[in-house]
Write an enzyme that holds these catalytic residues in place. Structure first.
Site, PDB file in Angstrom:
ATOM      1  N   GLU A 281       0.819  -1.203   0.000  1.00 32.99           N
ATOM      2  CA  GLU A 281       0.000   0.000   0.000  1.00 32.99           C
ATOM      3  C   GLU A 281       0.859   1.262   0.000  1.00 32.99           C
ATOM      4  O   GLU A 281       0.561   2.234  -0.708  1.00 32.99           O
ATOM      5  CB  GLU A 281      -0.927  -0.018   1.224  1.00 32.99           C
ATOM      6  CG  GLU A 281      -1.884   1.156   1.257  1.00 32.99           C
ATOM      7  CD  GLU A 281      -2.989   0.970   2.275  1.00 32.99           C
ATOM      8  OE1 GLU A 281      -3.055  -0.088   2.918  1.00 32.99           O
ATOM      9  OE2 GLU A 281      -3.793   1.912   2.416  1.00 32.99           O
TER      10      GLU A 281
ATOM     11  N   LYS B 259      -8.206   0.574  10.945  1.00 32.03           N
ATOM     12  CA  LYS B 259      -8.191  -0.844  11.338  1.00 32.03           C
ATOM     13  C   LYS B 259      -7.383  -1.041  12.613  1.00 32.03           C
ATOM     14  O   LYS B 259      -7.588  -2.017  13.332  1.00 32.03           O
ATOM     15  CB  LYS B 259      -7.614  -1.707  10.217  1.00 32.03           C
ATOM     16  CG  LYS B 259      -8.551  -1.848   9.023  1.00 32.03           C
ATOM     17  CD  LYS B 259      -8.108  -2.924   8.063  1.00 32.03           C
ATOM     18  CE  LYS B 259      -8.979  -2.961   6.821  1.00 32.03           C
ATOM     19  NZ  LYS B 259      -8.789  -1.799   5.919  1.00 32.03           N
TER      20      LYS B 259
END
Lengths: 421, 403, 83
Positions: free
Chosen positions: A320, A341
């Protein structure tokens, strides 16, 4: 393709206390909802932690019949959908139900009920030829995840196109993208769209155990999920739902609706490479981001905040970070990137919508939620991850991304109502 | 963009393991329904199903892929190979981001899932295999096809029970309009493991008739429910211009219209949404009811639902005004694969100018349907309407036109 | 089940995981799994099958070390000897 899609209502059932405001308050304080799993006895499992919702369906207002016929995932969706409808102020008596559709993102269906009922009819795994005599009448609604769309349609009164979007861990973004496409093409005026999943149960926990993808910080659940941190050791399973009322801009204006944000760009791409693997160079996610920005006609350097997938696995966070550099160039080093998260875990098909809720609220409230538990820099993850503490910021353009098994990559771009002309 | 066209078709069905074998059987009225053989159904009230019994997964994919997939995905491997060959598509000739996969799914990989659940509860969590994570979930088939054929554009998965196959085709149209050049679309399903069957029993709509030839007789006064089946169809869909530009010789049909609706919540007293789906799909195609040459009906086989569909057709087209057929009387309802297979049947009907029959049905005259029964009907066909209803309130309609 | 894992034992396990193992000859014992067509998931599947058949709990670090068939055999035999 002429319509413009705006979010006018938000409902959330996230780990911790249910409700949009409880969710926002938790993530903006950098608090985590991870704990030793209470939904079943996790003792024999490798990873024994999860981010659970403190959810009582009766207290949340569901009827006895709704509770009887739905799985936990459906219950989350019903509560979130009702909160979103109330928040939007949509008056169903004044709306044409035929012009209201439903899209519900979901990853693993009614997983808890499917597993519980399996145990019953198979006598706890003893019988291959399972015993129909112990079958629950709602079993068919469990095996067909489409029942989640049915429940949301019934709860909202929608009679337009309805479906479940089930692209694994990107479903929460893709369901919103699907809704936006239907609004833009003129098929509907309003979509009740979002996602739900309730995967914290033995079979899903053992799947992530087998893949060695979940965190084993069993002695320190609060700090288990450490996205982008050098010591990150895996994801923490979460659960929950976020549902939105998304409507065509003129429709929203006519009824004087409050607008959280516009959904200006969305794209999905596949890695075409591996069901669980990701290229370290960030190619596939970078392509999704670029495509979403292209659709939005927004330059990379206009992005004020990137709401990350940031699952906390070695592989994802590296991929990412590389994806931001590929798609945003030098701006990747300037834009704040954070992963909620770290606080609410990874609720699979639902998390994309929960993260869109966080992004929309970030625009609305003028604050960037932090990445909790981020302490040690990883040389491969060298961006600004907003460690620990939320930041006040006027946000005009927010990017939210997702990635999942099957090679799915999705990105969505939201803009502040200040930019609507 | 010009309207999307179907240029390739692949099929796995209970009455034929590939497109042409299935189509010959369908025109001949050869049924694939029989006593369940995947497991001994003696203890269950439902014993008839449409199984793809002769299917050999290893003939269509490397053993490694067979090991990590459920039958639902293996059917898609086979149907995709056939569809790509049929359309003369060499994926390497396309940019990978210009191709996508959009499939319908309904119950996931239930047989694979049941096996792993059994391991979990009989042996413990460490016995669950790594492939469970990628075989059971609804997105498995789209993911595997995307990887196998290097299709990296906007992929998707839709679940609206039996209506999903049509919703997937509509989503295909959307991504083509946004610039993707080629899409694998459709759906396959394999819902028949013991737990899968028991899950289905709970909906109360399965036929408990043990004679295969009487078990699934939609629109018949003896209709007693439906028979589940497995398999489905995969299509290659692209824009007409692109198809022409790459020299495609045969275009099966243009996807001219689509609509989806949702039934009012139970107890509302409002009419079901199927008729509205038909009307909206025709409007989307800029066609009038009299332009439709054949209707591939949903044909649930549940008396009340048959009545609702017949009423919708009579209301839109007039009584007995259009030929109607239900070739799924030879396969059962394939869930996510069902509407896709009906689209394949409609496309081949347009190709061969013949309506495949419904078998074993003596339509109740009260339905006022011109149901094509027992033998195929040769006639001039330009426009076909495919209808589908998914349990829980989903309705979808697709209009296909010959080009 | 013998208290020792041989090459043929491993081959049998792998056959139950991924089907065809005809190509797996003894000269590939030290080859990297990725070079002989076994991806990371296949190795995890093999590890899970070994956990079932040999009643072992294989820790994450050991999985990371399972880069070749020989490494798997060595790990399993060391673990069985330690029991």
């Amino acid at each position: 393709m002429t319509g413009r899609a705006v979010i006018t209502g938000i409902g959330v059932v996230a780990p911790g206390q249910p409700g949009r405001e409880a969710f926002w308050e938790m993530i903006v304080k950098g608090k985590t909802a991870t704990r030793r799993i209470t939904l079943f006895d996790p003792t024999p499992f490798r990873s024994r932690i999860g981010a659970e919702c403190d959810f009582d369906p009766e207290l949340a207002g569901l009827s006895y019949q709704e509770i009887r016929r739905t799985d936990r995932a459906g219950q989350f969706a019903l509560v979130a959908a009702r909160e979103a409808m109330a928040d939007s102020g949509l008056d169903m008596d004044a709306e044409d139900p035929h012009r209201i559709g439903v899209s519900v993102g979901n990853g693993v269906g009614n997983a808890i009920s499917m597993e519980q009922e399996y145990r019953t009819v198979s006598d706890n795994g003893r019988q291959w030829l399972v015993d129909q005599g112990y079958m629950k009448p709602h079993l068919y609604s469990y095996v067909m995840s489409s029942s989640l769309a049915t429940e949301v349609a019934w709860a909202s009164g929608a009679e337009g196109p309805a479906t479940v979007v089930s692209s694994g861990c990107c479903a929460g973004i893709d369901a919103v993208g699907y809704a936006v496409d239907l609004i833009r093409e003129g098929s509907v005026d309003v979509m009740v769209a979002g996602a739900t999943d309730a995967p914290i149960y033995p079979v899903t926990v053992s799947c992530f155990d087998t893949l060695r993808a979940s965190s084993t910080s069993n002695d320190d659940p609060e700090h288990a999920c450490r996205p982008f941190d050098r010591r990150r050791n895996g994801l923490v399973l979460g659960e929950g739902s976020a549902v939105f009322v998304i409507e065509e801009l003129e429709h929203a204006r006519r009824r004087g609706a409050r607008i959280y944000c516009e959904v200006v760009g969305y794209a999905a791409r596949a890695n075409g490479y591996h069901m669980t693997g990701l290229r370290p160079d960030g190619r596939e996610m970078g392509e999704a981001i670029t495509a979403a920005l292209d659709e939005a006609r927004i330059n990379p350097d206009e992005i004020d905040y990137a709401n990350a997938h940031g699952s906390g696995t070695k592989q994802n966070d590296r991929h990412e970070t590389a994806a931001y550099k590929r798609s945003l160039g030098e701006h990747a080093y300037r834009v704040p990137v954070s992963s909620i998260k770290s606080m609410v875990g990874h609720s699979l098909g639902s998390i994309g919508s929960i993260e869109i809720a966080a992004s929309a609220l970030a625009i609305d409230r003028g604050a960037i939620p932090p990445t909790a538990n981020y302490e040690e820099r990883d040389p491969e993850c060298d961006l600004d991850y907003v460690p620990g503490t939320a930041r006040e910021a006027e946000l005009d353009v927010v990017l939210s991304v997702g990635s999942g098994f099957g090679g799915f990559q999705s990105a969505v771009v939201l803009t502040s109502p200040r930019r609507i002309t | 963009m010009s309207a999307p066209v179907i240029t390739g078709l692949g099929v796995v069905a209970p009455n034929g393991q590939d497109r042409e074998a299935w189509w010959r059987a369908t025109l001949d009225g050869t049924s694939g329904l029989g006593r369940i053989s995947r497991f001994d159904p003696e203890r269950y009230p439902v014993r008839v199903a449409g199984e793809a019994t002769k299917f050999d997964p290893a003939a269509h994919a490397p053993q490694r892929l067979v090991s990590e997939t459920d039958a639902m995905t293996q059917y898609a491997f086979a149907a995709t190979n056939e569809a790509l060959a049929d359309a003369a598509v060499v994926p390497d000739d396309f940019a990978d981001l210009d191709m996508a996969v959009i499939t319908a799914n309904s119950s996931g990989g239930v047989e694979f899932g049941q096996r792993e659940l059994q391991k979990l509860y009989s042996e413990g969590p460490q016995a669950v295999g790594a492939y469970m994570s990628i075989a059971w979930f609804y997105a498995a088939t789209t993911g595997q096809l995307s990887i196998r054929h290097g299709m990296r554009g906007p992929c998707g998965v839709l679940c609206s029970e039996q209506a999903g196959g049509l919703d997937a085709l509509a989503q295909t149209r959307r991504v083509l309009a946004k610039g993707t050049r080629l899409v694998l679309s459709g759906g396959t399903d394999a819902s028949l493991s013991p737990y899968g069957l028991v899950c289905q029993l709970s909906n109360g709509r399965l036929s408990e008739e043990h004679r295969p030839e009487r078990a699934y007789v939609p629109f018949d006064s003896g209709a007693s429910g439906y028979v589940p089946g497995e398999g489905g169809a995969i299509f290659v869909v692209e824009s007409r211009e692109d198809a022409r530009a790459r020299g495609v010789e045969r275009i099966y049909a243009e996807v001219s219209g689509y609509a989806a609706t949702f039934d009012p919540r139970p107890g509302s007293g409002r009419p079901p949404g199927l008729r509205r789906a038909v009307e909206l799909a025709l409007a989307d195609a800029s066609l009038a009811p009299e332009d439709v040459d054949v209707v591939f009906a949903d044909g649930y086989g549940v008396p009340e639902l048959d009545r609702q569909e017949a009423e919708a057709l009579a209301a839109v087209f007039g009584p007995e005004a259009v030929p109607v057929t239900v070739p799924k009387t030879m396969t059962g309802r394939l869930y996510a694969g069902g509407a896709a297979l009906d689209v394949a049947a409609a496309a081949l009907a347009l190709r061969d100018q013949v309506i495949p029959p419904s078998v074993n049905v003596r339509p109740d005259p009260e339905h006022r349907l011109d149901l094509v029964v027992d033998r195929p009907r040769e006639t001039r066909l330009r426009t076909a309407l495919v209808l589908s209803r998914g349990y829980g309130g989903f309705n979808a309609a697709v209009v296909l036109r010959a080009v | 089940m013998s208290a020792n894992m041989t090459f043929d034992d491993l081959k049998a396990v792998m056959s139950r995981c991924t089907g065809d193992v005809d190509d797996l000859t003894p000269d590939k014992l030290d080859a990297a799994f990725t070079d002989i067509g076994y991806d990371s998931l296949a190795v995890l599947e093999i590890a899970s099958q070994i956990q079932r058949e040999y009643s072992l709990q294989i820790p994450d670090e050991a999985i990371e070390g399972m880069q070749s068939p020989q490494a798997v055999i060595d790990y399993v035999n060391a673990s069985l000897a330690a029991v």
